[in-house]
Design an enzyme around this catalytic site. Structure first.
Site, PDB file in Angstrom:
ATOM      1  N   TRP A 180      32.947  43.892  39.545  1.00 24.95           N
ATOM      2  CA  TRP A 180      32.661  44.221  38.142  1.00 24.95           C
ATOM      3  C   TRP A 180      31.337  44.877  37.862  1.00 24.95           C
ATOM      4  O   TRP A 180      30.378  44.450  38.542  1.00 24.95           O
ATOM      5  CB  TRP A 180      32.734  42.843  37.152  1.00 24.95           C
ATOM      6  CG  TRP A 180      32.218  43.396  35.607  1.00 24.95           C
ATOM      7  CD1 TRP A 180      32.928  43.913  34.807  1.00 24.95           C
ATOM      8  CD2 TRP A 180      30.796  43.611  35.206  1.00 24.95           C
ATOM      9  NE1 TRP A 180      32.180  44.311  33.655  1.00 24.95           N
ATOM     10  CE2 TRP A 180      30.825  43.897  33.825  1.00 24.95           C
ATOM     11  CE3 TRP A 180      29.678  42.871  35.602  1.00 24.95           C
ATOM     12  CZ2 TRP A 180      29.783  43.986  33.126  1.00 24.95           C
ATOM     13  CZ3 TRP A 180      28.438  43.071  35.070  1.00 24.95           C
ATOM     14  CH2 TRP A 180      28.534  43.252  33.699  1.00 24.95           C
ATOM     15  N   GLU A 221      37.641  43.801  37.648  1.00 26.01           N
ATOM     16  CA  GLU A 221      37.595  43.512  36.365  1.00 26.01           C
ATOM     17  C   GLU A 221      36.977  44.625  35.520  1.00 26.01           C
ATOM     18  O   GLU A 221      35.945  45.098  35.699  1.00 26.01           O
ATOM     19  CB  GLU A 221      36.527  42.275  36.325  1.00 26.01           C
ATOM     20  CG  GLU A 221      36.292  41.773  35.144  1.00 26.01           C
ATOM     21  CD  GLU A 221      35.448  40.615  35.006  1.00 26.01           C
ATOM     22  OE1 GLU A 221      34.984  39.870  33.991  1.00 26.01           O
ATOM     23  OE2 GLU A 221      34.639  40.355  36.057  1.00 26.01           O
ATOM     24  N   LYS A 223      35.880  45.969  31.479  1.00 31.35           N
ATOM     25  CA  LYS A 223      35.158  45.508  30.314  1.00 31.35           C
ATOM     26  C   LYS A 223      35.078  46.424  29.023  1.00 31.35           C
ATOM     27  O   LYS A 223      34.863  47.841  29.410  1.00 31.35           O
ATOM     28  CB  LYS A 223      33.667  45.152  30.560  1.00 31.35           C
ATOM     29  CG  LYS A 223      32.778  44.443  29.499  1.00 31.35           C
ATOM     30  CD  LYS A 223      31.293  43.771  30.256  1.00 31.35           C
ATOM     31  CE  LYS A 223      30.706  42.932  28.984  1.00 31.35           C
ATOM     32  NZ  LYS A 223      29.670  42.425  29.702  1.00 31.35           N
ATOM     33  N   ASP A 254      39.324  39.206  31.885  1.00 30.22           N
ATOM     34  CA  ASP A 254      38.229  38.387  31.363  1.00 30.22           C
ATOM     35  C   ASP A 254      38.602  38.424  29.965  1.00 30.22           C
ATOM     36  O   ASP A 254      38.439  39.617  29.310  1.00 30.22           O
ATOM     37  CB  ASP A 254      36.885  38.767  31.540  1.00 30.22           C
ATOM     38  CG  ASP A 254      35.745  37.811  31.249  1.00 30.22           C
ATOM     39  OD1 ASP A 254      35.883  37.675  29.752  1.00 30.22           O
ATOM     40  OD2 ASP A 254      35.040  37.387  31.872  1.00 30.22           O
ATOM     41  N   HIS A 257      36.311  40.395  27.520  1.00 29.34           N
ATOM     42  CA  HIS A 257      36.320  41.886  27.896  1.00 29.34           C
ATOM     43  C   HIS A 257      37.149  42.814  27.062  1.00 29.34           C
ATOM     44  O   HIS A 257      37.382  43.830  27.519  1.00 29.34           O
ATOM     45  CB  HIS A 257      36.203  41.970  29.101  1.00 29.34           C
ATOM     46  CG  HIS A 257      35.065  41.600  30.024  1.00 29.34           C
ATOM     47  ND1 HIS A 257      34.886  41.820  31.460  1.00 29.34           N
ATOM     48  CD2 HIS A 257      34.083  40.773  29.717  1.00 29.34           C
ATOM     49  CE1 HIS A 257      33.766  41.167  31.706  1.00 29.34           C
ATOM     50  NE2 HIS A 257      33.250  40.492  30.772  1.00 29.34           N
ATOM     51  N   HIS A 281      39.244  35.288  34.403  1.00 27.64           N
ATOM     52  CA  HIS A 281      38.058  34.760  33.930  1.00 27.64           C
ATOM     53  C   HIS A 281      38.337  34.198  32.421  1.00 27.64           C
ATOM     54  O   HIS A 281      38.484  35.152  31.598  1.00 27.64           O
ATOM     55  CB  HIS A 281      37.079  35.725  34.072  1.00 27.64           C
ATOM     56  CG  HIS A 281      36.261  35.953  35.446  1.00 27.64           C
ATOM     57  ND1 HIS A 281      35.202  36.650  35.494  1.00 27.64           N
ATOM     58  CD2 HIS A 281      36.730  35.495  36.606  1.00 27.64           C
ATOM     59  CE1 HIS A 281      35.187  36.791  36.846  1.00 27.64           C
ATOM     60  NE2 HIS A 281      35.826  35.970  37.555  1.00 27.64           N
ATOM     61  N   ASP A 289      31.599  39.849  23.630  1.00 27.88           N
ATOM     62  CA  ASP A 289      31.627  39.065  24.832  1.00 27.88           C
ATOM     63  C   ASP A 289      30.360  38.266  25.058  1.00 27.88           C
ATOM     64  O   ASP A 289      29.530  38.523  25.848  1.00 27.88           O
ATOM     65  CB  ASP A 289      31.769  40.164  26.023  1.00 27.88           C
ATOM     66  CG  ASP A 289      31.823  39.505  27.392  1.00 27.88           C
ATOM     67  OD1 ASP A 289      32.219  38.236  27.526  1.00 27.88           O
ATOM     68  OD2 ASP A 289      31.252  40.005  28.232  1.00 27.88           O
ATOM     69  N   ASP A 291      30.448  35.088  26.084  1.00 29.38           N
ATOM     70  CA  ASP A 291      30.224  33.990  26.903  1.00 29.38           C
ATOM     71  C   ASP A 291      30.188  32.595  26.425  1.00 29.38           C
ATOM     72  O   ASP A 291      29.265  31.728  27.380  1.00 29.38           O
ATOM     73  CB  ASP A 291      29.540  34.366  28.315  1.00 29.38           C
ATOM     74  CG  ASP A 291      30.136  35.574  29.153  1.00 29.38           C
ATOM     75  OD1 ASP A 291      31.316  35.351  29.604  1.00 29.38           O
ATOM     76  OD2 ASP A 291      29.461  36.746  29.059  1.00 29.38           O
ATOM     77  N   ASP A 321      34.134  31.728  33.301  1.00 22.91           N
ATOM     78  CA  ASP A 321      32.998  32.489  33.284  1.00 22.91           C
ATOM     79  C   ASP A 321      32.334  32.444  31.909  1.00 22.91           C
ATOM     80  O   ASP A 321      32.788  32.997  30.996  1.00 22.91           O
ATOM     81  CB  ASP A 321      33.437  33.887  33.675  1.00 22.91           C
ATOM     82  CG  ASP A 321      32.490  34.929  33.708  1.00 22.91           C
ATOM     83  OD1 ASP A 321      31.110  34.637  33.444  1.00 22.91           O
ATOM     84  OD2 ASP A 321      32.518  36.163  33.760  1.00 22.91           O
TER      85      ASP A 321
END
Length: 412
Positions: A180, A221, A223, A254, A257, A281, A289, A291, A321
């Site tokens: 990524w 990955e 985003k 993810d 993302h 993820h 995003d 997290d 993640d």
């Protein structure tokens, strides 16, 4: 209600709780190391960058490899089921007086973590670290027009591929190596094509290194945006999906993302139709995003339902993640990992064959009624039974609180 009563109630709907528990205990979760130290790593003391931000200053952050190892052990003891360790390249551990920049990393710089994994009988997944480094110029790495910068990061990717194969050979478990990059622009770019062409060229060069595809699964990955990269990211979903398909590597999604109205749970079935394996993820985005710690929410449950209902437990690499420095980091780790496992168990306890038949026969009223009924089934009793069989405590807060008082509070 006891487990025996819950078992009988589920059986009336055609669900075998014993089978669900047996399947769950063999699902491997890849545990991300970076929750323990706010994504700092050990190779340099540069501020976190690359469209990533950790918020909070809760005491007890891991400052050394030994402290991080101690925290991961605590997490492993509180999380049932099979686990792997998921490392970033920035967590290299050097001997006294030694240092290697990211384009010169070697397997021996990760011997510390191989020893850790072998002693615990777990595998290691790996991530090149394309952020928080002075060679990230103008928010660009593998797509940089500066050939020196681009070459530096290509070499980093090549070194990480070698290290990933080392992990697989040493631990006996395949290694998922996820690429990524944070590359992009804050404002509207004049040229969207050239950065992506350079990114493609860089990936081609990294993957020119021979590696054993039975031991290393390279993933890519995407985003949608990041802090300071609001208008354009080089590694968009379309780029990454097409590149993965072209090169026959593994796509990684993810769920933080994508645009807020996009759901990874809706994408899984399509990806499974065209890929031998996919990778996830699992995180929790709040408006962006961000997290956040994974919780037992609708999307986490729906992601796991899609894995289970498509018989893809052996085709999906599942990793967590997220990083939260505003609360006890051990609790954040454990809560998120247990939430994924709860969602997997919830999915395994659905009468999928019955529900699929109702849909195929256009009996949508019955499907809705059954779906709603399953939400209030005694799921918690089956979860408690699973924890008991795994020898893991249900109420983990007391243990975490004691660990904070005895270990974390002394890190000053």
């Amino acid at each position: 209600m006891s487990y025996c009563e819950a078992k009988e109630k589920y059986a009336k709907n055609g669900v075998d709780t014993e089978r669900a528990i047996e399947l769950l205990k063999n699902i491997t979760l890849s545990v991300h190391c970076w929750q323990g130290d706010d994504v700092t790593g050990f190779d340099r003391k540069q501020a976190l960058s690359g469209g990533i931000q950790t918020t909070g200053n809760y005491p007890g952050k891991a400052r050394t490899p030994d402290e991080l190892k101690e925290d991961i052990d605590k997490v492993f003891s509180l999380v049932p089921g099979k686990k792997k360790l998921n490392l970033h390249a920035s967590y290299a551990v050097f001997a006294d007086g030694e240092f290697a920049d990211r384009d010169e990393l070697r397997p021996e710089h990760f011997a510390y973590w191989v020893k850790f994994a072998k002693e615990r009988g777990v595998g290691i997944d790996f991530n090149p670290t394309f952020f928080s480094h002075p060679m990230v110029k103008d928010n660009l790495t593998l797509s940089s027009p500066d050939e020196e910068v681009r070459h530096f990061w290509v070499e980093h990717g090549k070194r990480c591929l070698e290290i990933s194969e080392y992990f697989a050979e040493e631990t006996g478990f395949p290694c998922v190596m996820n690429i990524w990059i944070p590359d992009g622009y804050k404002d509207i770019p004049a040229d969207r094509l050239a950065p992506r062409a350079r990114f493609k060229k860089s990936l081609d060069e990294i993957l020119s290194v021979p590696y054993d595809r039975s031991k290393v699964y390279v993933t890519l990955e995407s985003k949608v945006f990041g802090i300071g990269l609001e208008s354009y990211t080089v590694g968009s979903a379309e780029f990454c999906m097409n590149y993965a398909a072209c090169k026959r590597i593994t796509p990684l999604m993810d769920n933080g993302h994508y645009h807020p109205t996009e759901l990874v749970s809706d994408k899984i079935s399509s990806m499974l139709l065209f890929n031998e394996k996919i990778a996830l993820h699992i995180t929790r985005g709040v408006r962006w995003d961000s997290d956040h710690v994974v919780i037992f929410d609708d999307e986490t449950r729906e992601i796991c339902k899609e894995i289970v209902r498509n018989n893809a437990l052996d085709r999906v690499f599942i990793a967590t993640d997220y990083f939260d420095a505003s609360i006890n980091r051990i609790s954040a780790w454990v809560t998120g990992l247990r939430s994924v496992q709860k969602a997997l168990l919830f999915a395994l306890l659905q009468p999928e064959n019955t529900m699929k038949a109702l849909q195929a026969e256009s009996r949508f009223t019955e499907l809705m009624v059954l779906s709603e009924e399953m939400k209030v089934m005694p799921f918690g009793d089956v979860w408690e039974e699973y924890l008991n069989r795994e020898g893991v405590c249900s109420d983990f807060f007391a243990e975490i609180n004691a660990y904070e008082n005895n270990v974390l509070s002394k890190r000053v």
